[in-house]
Motif scaffolding. Structure first.
Motif, PDB file in Angstrom:
ATOM      1  N   LEU A 183       0.542  -1.717  -0.136  1.00 53.64           N
ATOM      2  CA  LEU A 183      -0.060  -0.193   0.223  1.00 53.64           C
ATOM      3  C   LEU A 183       1.032   1.195  -0.258  1.00 53.64           C
ATOM      4  CD1 LEU A 183      -2.682   1.325   0.140  1.00 53.64           C
ATOM      5  CD2 LEU A 183      -2.922   1.192   2.848  1.00 53.64           C
ATOM      6  N   ALA A 184       1.757   1.056   0.953  1.00 64.37           N
ATOM      7  CA  ALA A 184       2.190   2.093   0.908  1.00 64.37           C
ATOM      8  C   ALA A 184       3.308   2.720  -0.672  1.00 64.37           C
ATOM      9  CB  ALA A 184       3.727   2.494   2.101  1.00 64.37           C
ATOM     10  N   LEU A 185       3.782   1.865  -1.053  1.00 66.27           N
ATOM     11  CA  LEU A 185       4.678   1.297  -2.754  1.00 66.27           C
ATOM     12  C   LEU A 185       3.847   2.177  -3.549  1.00 66.27           C
ATOM     13  CD1 LEU A 185       7.245  -1.177  -2.998  1.00 66.27           C
ATOM     14  CD2 LEU A 185       7.424   1.537  -2.597  1.00 66.27           C
ATOM     15  N   CYS A 186       2.612   1.620  -3.350  1.00 71.79           N
ATOM     16  CA  CYS A 186       1.545   1.856  -4.680  1.00 71.79           C
ATOM     17  C   CYS A 186       1.343   3.258  -4.379  1.00 71.79           C
ATOM     18  CB  CYS A 186       0.927   1.294  -5.128  1.00 71.79           C
ATOM     19  SG  CYS A 186      -0.620   1.588  -3.995  1.00 71.79           S
ATOM     20  N   LEU A 187       1.347   3.871  -3.482  1.00 71.42           N
ATOM     21  CA  LEU A 187       0.674   5.412  -3.327  1.00 71.42           C
ATOM     22  C   LEU A 187       1.947   6.272  -3.320  1.00 71.42           C
ATOM     23  CD1 LEU A 187      -0.883   5.488   0.221  1.00 71.42           C
ATOM     24  CD2 LEU A 187      -1.749   5.670  -1.628  1.00 71.42           C
ATOM     25  N   VAL A 188       3.129   5.824  -3.602  1.00 74.69           N
ATOM     26  CA  VAL A 188       4.410   5.998  -3.668  1.00 74.69           C
ATOM     27  C   VAL A 188       4.451   6.275  -4.487  1.00 74.69           C
ATOM     28  CG1 VAL A 188       6.932   6.268  -3.417  1.00 74.69           C
ATOM     29  CG2 VAL A 188       5.835   5.615  -1.856  1.00 74.69           C
ATOM     30  N   LEU A 189       4.264   5.633  -5.769  1.00 72.93           N
ATOM     31  CA  LEU A 189       4.421   5.325  -6.914  1.00 72.93           C
ATOM     32  C   LEU A 189       3.478   5.895  -8.191  1.00 72.93           C
ATOM     33  CD1 LEU A 189       6.782   3.416  -6.171  1.00 72.93           C
ATOM     34  CD2 LEU A 189       6.058   2.042  -8.591  1.00 72.93           C
ATOM     35  N   GLY A 190       1.613   5.870  -7.107  1.00 72.91           N
ATOM     36  CA  GLY A 190       1.243   6.842  -8.749  1.00 72.91           C
ATOM     37  C   GLY A 190       0.285   5.549  -9.347  1.00 72.91           C
ATOM     38  N   LYS A 191      -0.930   5.703  -9.589  1.00 73.02           N
ATOM     39  CA  LYS A 191      -1.694   4.564 -10.632  1.00 73.02           C
ATOM     40  C   LYS A 191      -0.651   4.837 -11.988  1.00 73.02           C
ATOM     41  CE  LYS A 191      -5.994   7.021  -8.585  1.00 73.02           C
ATOM     42  NZ  LYS A 191      -4.693   8.168  -8.305  1.00 73.02           N
ATOM     43  N   ARG A 192      -1.292   3.514 -11.892  1.00 68.58           N
ATOM     44  CA  ARG A 192      -0.524   3.270 -13.592  1.00 68.58           C
ATOM     45  C   ARG A 192      -1.227   4.185 -14.875  1.00 68.58           C
ATOM     46  NH1 ARG A 192      -2.537  -2.921 -13.313  1.00 68.58           N
ATOM     47  NH2 ARG A 192      -4.225  -1.915 -11.764  1.00 68.58           N
ATOM     48  N   VAL A 193      -0.711   4.176 -15.392  1.00 65.46           N
ATOM     49  CA  VAL A 193      -1.116   4.856 -17.169  1.00 65.46           C
ATOM     50  C   VAL A 193      -2.432   3.993 -17.063  1.00 65.46           C
ATOM     51  CG1 VAL A 193      -1.068   5.359 -19.297  1.00 65.46           C
ATOM     52  CG2 VAL A 193       1.175   5.883 -17.691  1.00 65.46           C
ATOM     53  N   GLY A 194      -3.642   4.747 -17.632  1.00 66.96           N
ATOM     54  CA  GLY A 194      -4.833   4.156 -17.670  1.00 66.96           C
ATOM     55  C   GLY A 194      -5.420   3.474 -17.166  1.00 66.96           C
ATOM     56  N   PHE A 195      -5.187   4.002 -15.909  1.00 63.43           N
ATOM     57  CA  PHE A 195      -6.120   2.809 -14.250  1.00 63.43           C
ATOM     58  C   PHE A 195      -7.449   3.599 -14.135  1.00 63.43           C
ATOM     59  CE2 PHE A 195      -7.018   3.497  -9.941  1.00 63.43           C
ATOM     60  CZ  PHE A 195      -6.925   1.991  -9.601  1.00 63.43           C
ATOM     61  N   LYS A 196      -8.005   2.246 -13.761  1.00 63.64           N
ATOM     62  CA  LYS A 196      -9.843   2.942 -14.491  1.00 63.64           C
ATOM     63  C   LYS A 196     -10.542   3.484 -15.574  1.00 63.64           C
ATOM     64  CE  LYS A 196     -10.614   4.539 -10.019  1.00 63.64           C
ATOM     65  NZ  LYS A 196     -11.361   5.580  -8.935  1.00 63.64           N
TER      66      LYS A 196
END
Length: 451
Positions: A183-196
């Motif tokens: 969870l911490a890392l995905c907040l640091v890196l942000g969303k993938r291009v095209g998420f949702k």
């Protein structure tokens, strides 16, 4: 061999260690099948690299930090065993050599950071990931393993040995630890291009099913092996693991059918893993009926939890938070309800007359590990991102991370393309040949008539 040594127990623990080692390649297949084809190879290697990095660090200083004599307050081991010095072939932990115990625990240390990788699939630099693995096991995993797994007659780790938090095989130290770090890392890196927006469906469900099966197989070593002896406790842990996993798969599929109208292979595989996660801390303290209850609860709850990323807007690519953090927390907390006091622990849960005491201890363990892991993982991830950069460029992410980071791809489509082109062109070639043959025949017949 010294007094107390058991060849049977030693063989059992070595086999269990090998089973746990197999779980990391199994995880690689599980995660690799869940991503899009352009990221499949990267996902495989993100798990495999943990085998290399953690194995070396474990010998250099990991074992002594996790299982060396306590340096004070139950927080970390001292440096007595730095480089595994002072450990002889005949030194025992219980009835097995220290080397066997160390090898078994090494496999736990290897798979834990590999679990995190699923949260940041498709978008992490491989060099940054390797650095994160090295730092994370040093600063987060080794200390937490000491807190939870190191027992020394009340003078060991502060959670397990000093405060009575039950974690038979790693619900807190492995799964909550890894899930919250994800969870911490995905907040640091942000969303993938095209998420949702873009479809991000698994590219190979057979690989997912294969990976899930390998994880299930290896998990018997993970859980039963944690008894550190071929005994009745190991047998109970083995059976609890099996029935909880089956129940969780059924629970996940039931939720999926009610919520989405279908039983999916991805749901079956994910439900099985959720059950494995949830029973891990509890398999040495609950009955078979308690294990079934834990599995059913975890299966449904984890299936519901994976939708949290859409509600709260964090991009946990492969549902590490929903399965490992939530599943680990459920299994750890339910010990406070279902612990019988007659399996491998004397502590009793609420449903067996123990009141709320054990539930309170379990809640403390869950909260402490979750907070520690999140804060340290976020700081490590942020530090790497600000220095060498953690995320690949948008162009690389869109084109596919496999070629950019590894100069390879999971599948060679060139041969397939050539074969397809030949197949598509075959009808036209045959038509041309037929036309030429017809014209030749027609010319021959005309010549014969003229003659």
């Amino acid at each position: 061999m010294p007094d107390g040594f058991s060849a049977g127990d030693t063989a059992f623990v070595f086999i269990s260690a090998a089973l746990v080692m197999l779980m990391t390649p199994g995880l690689a297949f599980f995660y690799g099948g869940m991503v899009r084809v352009k990221s499949a190879l990267n996902m495989l290697v993100m798990s495999f690299i943990s085998l290399g990095i953690v194995s070396v660090l474990w010998v250099l200083y990991g074992y002594t930090l996790a299982f060396g004599p306590d340096a004070g307050a139950g927080l970390i081991g001292n440096l007595d065993f730095l480089g595994m010095r002072g450990i002889g072939m005949n030194d025992l932990t219980g009835t097995i050599p220290v080397t066997a115990f160390s090898a078994f625990q090494l496999m736990f240390a290897i798979i834990t950071p590999a679990l995190i990788s699923g949260a940041i699939a498709d978008r992490a630099k491989f060099s940054a990931w390797g650095l994160f693995v090295a730092l994370w096991v040093t600063i987060v995993y080794f200390p937490v393993a000491h807190w939870v797994f190191f027992f020394d007659g009340g003078h060991g780790g502060w959670l397990g040995d000093r405060n009575g938090v039950i974690d038979f095989a790693g619900g807190t130290a492995v799964h909550i630890n890894a899930g919250v770090a994800g969870l911490a890392l995905c907040l640091v890196l942000g969303k993938r291009v095209g998420f949702k927006k873009d479809p991000m469906r698994p590219h190979s469900l057979p690989l997912v099913m294969l990976g899930s099966g390998l994880l299930w197989f290896g998990w018997f070593g993970f859980n039963a092996g944690s008894a550190l002896a071929a005994n009745g406790l190991a047998g109970m842990a083995f059976m609890n693991t099996q029935v909880a996993t089956g129940a969780a798969m059924l629970g996940w599929l039931a939720y999926e059918k009610i919520r989405h109208g279908a039983f999916t292979s991805l749901g079956a595989a994910s439900g099985a893993v959720a059950g494995l996660v949830a029973i891990t801390p509890a398999c040495g303290s609950v009955s078979l009926l308690g294990a079934i209850a834990i599995g059913l609860i975890a299966g449904g709850a984890c299936a519901a939890a994976i939708s949290l990323k859409y509600r709260f807007g964090f991009d946990d690519s492969l549902d590490v938070v929903g399965v490992h953090a939530v599943g680990g927390a459920i299994g750890s907390l339910l010990i406070g309800l279902f612990a019988t006091g007659h399996v491998g622990q004397t502590a009793q849960g609420l449903f067996y007359g123990g009141g709320f005491a054990q539930l309170g201890k379990q809640a403390m363990g869950v909260a402490v590990v979750a907070v520690y892991s999140f804060v340290l993982s976020w700081l490590l991830g942020k530090g790497i991102d600000k220095t060498i950069g953690f995320r690949v460029s948008e162009d690389v992410e869109v084109a596919g991370i496999d070629q950019a980071e590894h100069a390879e791809s999971a599948y060679d489509f060139s041969a397939v393309g050539a074969s397809l082109a030949r197949a598509l062109s075959a009808p036209a070639v045959e038509k041309t040949k037929a036309t030429k043959a017809a014209k030749t025949t027609e010319k021959t017949e005309k010549t014969e008539v003229d003659a």
